[in-house]
Scaffold this active site. Structure first.
Site, PDB file in Angstrom:
ATOM      1  N   LYS A  59      12.910   3.958  66.878  1.00 54.25           N
ATOM      2  CA  LYS A  59      11.599   3.701  67.254  1.00 54.25           C
ATOM      3  C   LYS A  59       9.988   2.710  66.248  1.00 54.25           C
ATOM      4  O   LYS A  59       9.736   2.394  67.095  1.00 54.25           O
ATOM      5  CB  LYS A  59      11.545   5.165  67.556  1.00 54.25           C
ATOM      6  CG  LYS A  59      11.472   5.833  69.271  1.00 54.25           C
ATOM      7  CD  LYS A  59      10.620   7.145  69.060  1.00 54.25           C
ATOM      8  CE  LYS A  59      11.492   7.554  70.814  1.00 54.25           C
ATOM      9  NZ  LYS A  59      11.151   8.531  70.887  1.00 54.25           N
ATOM     10  N   SER A  76       8.023   9.882  66.730  1.00 53.01           N
ATOM     11  CA  SER A  76       8.770  10.705  66.546  1.00 53.01           C
ATOM     12  C   SER A  76       9.491  11.028  67.546  1.00 53.01           C
ATOM     13  O   SER A  76       9.310  10.286  68.672  1.00 53.01           O
ATOM     14  CB  SER A  76       7.136  11.908  67.066  1.00 53.01           C
ATOM     15  OG  SER A  76       6.438  11.702  67.286  1.00 53.01           O
ATOM     16  N   ASP A  77      10.230  11.692  67.784  1.00 54.60           N
ATOM     17  CA  ASP A  77      11.261  12.559  68.659  1.00 54.60           C
ATOM     18  C   ASP A  77      11.503  14.022  68.659  1.00 54.60           C
ATOM     19  O   ASP A  77      11.438  14.835  67.191  1.00 54.60           O
ATOM     20  CB  ASP A  77      12.259  11.468  68.573  1.00 54.60           C
ATOM     21  CG  ASP A  77      13.312  12.016  69.449  1.00 54.60           C
ATOM     22  OD1 ASP A  77      12.849  10.958  70.821  1.00 54.60           O
ATOM     23  OD2 ASP A  77      14.077  12.569  69.907  1.00 54.60           O
ATOM     24  N   THR A  78      11.270  14.290  69.959  1.00 56.75           N
ATOM     25  CA  THR A  78      12.131  15.700  70.098  1.00 56.75           C
ATOM     26  C   THR A  78      13.539  16.161  70.918  1.00 56.75           C
ATOM     27  O   THR A  78      13.388  15.292  72.256  1.00 56.75           O
ATOM     28  CB  THR A  78      11.162  16.129  71.042  1.00 56.75           C
ATOM     29  OG1 THR A  78       9.600  16.273  69.756  1.00 56.75           O
ATOM     30  CG2 THR A  78      10.518  18.649  71.643  1.00 56.75           C
ATOM     31  N   SER A 113      11.039  15.676  65.197  1.00 62.70           N
ATOM     32  CA  SER A 113      11.165  14.618  64.290  1.00 62.70           C
ATOM     33  C   SER A 113      10.076  13.230  64.212  1.00 62.70           C
ATOM     34  O   SER A 113       9.351  13.178  65.179  1.00 62.70           O
ATOM     35  CB  SER A 113      12.289  13.787  63.459  1.00 62.70           C
ATOM     36  OG  SER A 113      13.762  14.348  63.212  1.00 62.70           O
TER      37      SER A 113
END
Length: 195
Positions: A59, A76-78, A113
């Site tokens: 991203k 970020s990523d979940t 993250s």
């Protein structure tokens, strides 16, 4: 105080998530939102936090050429990790139902993250929270999906919504992480970066 340390930095949050933006506001951070679309696909061999790390990092790629020396870009990523597989954002009601039914009466991990980029460094952190659902009825799952339409949420649910209030028995780890941002780690990492 972090706010004082950041006065010479420009904080860029590359996320359209209202929850992440709200957390930044709650932390009293001055920031701007910048959005670019990225195809969120990952190699099949990745597991758990490797997936969220990878997605948070890709991203950041579209922004790297435009970063200035005083910019800190945050992406970020979940993901939800359950039964050795990733539960992403459901595409429709049937997918959301299947996800929630599979997690009903069991525990799963929510992993977020966060990737920090400047013109000189890139650092990625992650946080894992274990969440346990009680056994949910089909009527409860139907009611939740019909009323809350959780199609923008990993695993097909938001812990802060009705299903979290009635269905979650136990949490081990960071609550804000389950909502999409481990705020304690974000604050510490930012502090370390600019100190």
């Amino acid at each position: 105080m972090l706010q004082e340390k950041l006065k010479d930095w420009n904080l860029i949050l590359a996320s359209g998530s209202p929850r992440r933006q709200h957390f930044f506001e709650e932390l009293k951070l001055n920031f701007e939102v910048r959005l670019k679309s990225v195809e969120e696909v990952f190699p099949n061999h990745l597991k758990g936090h490797e997936v969220s790390d990878y997605l948070a990092e890709i991203k950041s790629f579209p922004f790297k050429e435009e970063l200035r020396p005083n910019d800190i870009l945050i992406t970020s990523d979940t993901v939800v990790w359950h039964n050795d597989k990733i539960l992403g954002k459901p595409l429709n009601k049937a997918e959301a139902f299947a996800m929630l039914e599979s997690m009903s009466g069991t525990s799963h991990e929510v992993i977020t993250s966060v990737c920090f980029c400047t013109t000189k460094i890139q650092k990625t952190i992650n946080c894992t929270t274990k969440v346990k659902f009680r056994k949910l009825t089909h009527a409860e799952i139907d009611f939740y999906i019909d009323n809350y339409k959780p199609f923008d949420k990993a695993g097909g649910y938001g812990i802060q919504e009705w299903i979290g209030h009635i269905g979650i028995e136990e949490i081990q780890g960071s609550y804000t992480n389950v909502m999409g941002l481990p705020t304690h780690l974000l604050y510490k990492t930012l502090s370390d970066l600019v100190s």
